[in-house]
Design a protein around this motif. Structure first.
Motif, PDB file in Angstrom:
ATOM      1  N   ILE A   1       0.836  -1.205   0.000  1.00  0.00           N
ATOM      2  CA  ILE A   1       0.000   0.000   0.000  1.00  0.00           C
ATOM      3  C   ILE A   1       0.867   1.249   0.000  1.00  0.00           C
ATOM      4  N   ALA A   2       1.936   1.230   0.821  1.00  0.00           N
ATOM      5  CA  ALA A   2       2.829   2.388   0.892  1.00  0.00           C
ATOM      6  C   ALA A   2       3.491   2.649  -0.453  1.00  0.00           C
ATOM      7  N   VAL A   3       3.969   1.583  -1.108  1.00  0.00           N
ATOM      8  CA  VAL A   3       4.596   1.736  -2.430  1.00  0.00           C
ATOM      9  C   VAL A   3       3.586   2.276  -3.429  1.00  0.00           C
ATOM     10  N   GLY A   4       2.371   1.756  -3.371  1.00  0.00           N
ATOM     11  CA  GLY A   4       1.338   2.237  -4.282  1.00  0.00           C
ATOM     12  C   GLY A   4       1.045   3.708  -4.089  1.00  0.00           C
ATOM     13  N   VAL A   5       0.997   4.150  -2.833  1.00  0.00           N
ATOM     14  CA  VAL A   5       0.747   5.565  -2.549  1.00  0.00           C
ATOM     15  C   VAL A   5       1.879   6.431  -3.091  1.00  0.00           C
ATOM     16  N   VAL A   6       3.132   5.956  -2.918  1.00  0.00           N
ATOM     17  CA  VAL A   6       4.284   6.714  -3.421  1.00  0.00           C
ATOM     18  C   VAL A   6       4.209   6.862  -4.938  1.00  0.00           C
TER      19      VAL A   6
END
Length: 220
Positions: A200-205
């Protein structure tokens, strides 16, 4: 005779706290004897309903376990609901005793009026009845129960017994430990779901980077 009182209570409510309170209260009031008579012939039945305080109730009704249980149910529901859940968890005997005092309005709390050992014995009988053990008749009723004039009093410090004293001491420590417990729960959740969190964090970035490039190409 005790069986009929216990069964009437179990049939009347599914709420575990109300069941515990009604079983304990009626055990202390009448030893689960539906034919009990106390207070010089003015209180009747498993809950020792004091007829002068309940002019619409007859002795026959008060001595009918099912009828008396239905009649006292709302008072016990209020009494049980008034006790904090923390007390039900840390010292259910004390919580049930306080609920019974609120419902029955004896002249003094059962710890003070009957003694701690009597309450302990009644609680053991209550736990046994809830566990499916055949109830037995106990000592003679003490009277002074439902509707008897008087003000309920708190039990003295040493009326709680060792278990109650330990519970009282444990409450502050439980309150102090609560934030650490919540932090531990959060960390456990994070560790269990760390891969999902990472994706999720990578996707947000990537989403933010994409927005930046889009804005740069189309707005400048």
């Amino acid at each position: 005779m005790a069986d009929s009182v216990v069964q009437a209570i179990l049939d009347a409510t599914q709420d575990p706290h109300v069941r515990e309170s009604m079983l304990l209260g009626s055990r202390l009031e009448s030893s689960w004897n539906p034919n009990a008579v106390g207070d010089n012939g003015t209180s009747f039945g498993p809950f020792q309903i004091h007829l002068p305080a309940h002019p619409g109730v007859t002795a026959t009704q008060a001595q009918n376990p099912a009828w008396a249980t239905r009649y006292m149910l709302s008072a016990y529901q209020r009494g049980a609901a008034a006790q904090p859940e923390s007390l039900w968890q840390s010292n259910p005997e004390r919580a049930a005793e306080q609920a019974a005092v609120a419902a029955e309005a004896p002249a003094a709390s059962y710890y003070s009026g009957r003694g701690a050992e009597s309450v302990h014995a009644a609680w053991r009988a209550t736990v046994g009845a809830l566990g499916g053990h055949a109830p037995t008749d106990g000592a003679s009723p003490g009277g002074g129960g439902a509707g008897t004039p008087g003000t309920a009093q708190d039990a003295g410090l040493f009326d709680f017994g060792i278990g109650g004293l330990i519970s009282v001491i444990a409450v502050p420590f439980a309150m102090i430990a609560q934030p650490f417990t919540e932090i531990g729960t959060l960390l456990t959740w994070w560790w269990t779901n760390r891969m999902k969190v990472a994706f999720i964090a990578v996707g947000v970035v990537f989403f933010i980077v994409g927005l930046v490039f889009f804005a740069k190409d189309n707005l400048l």
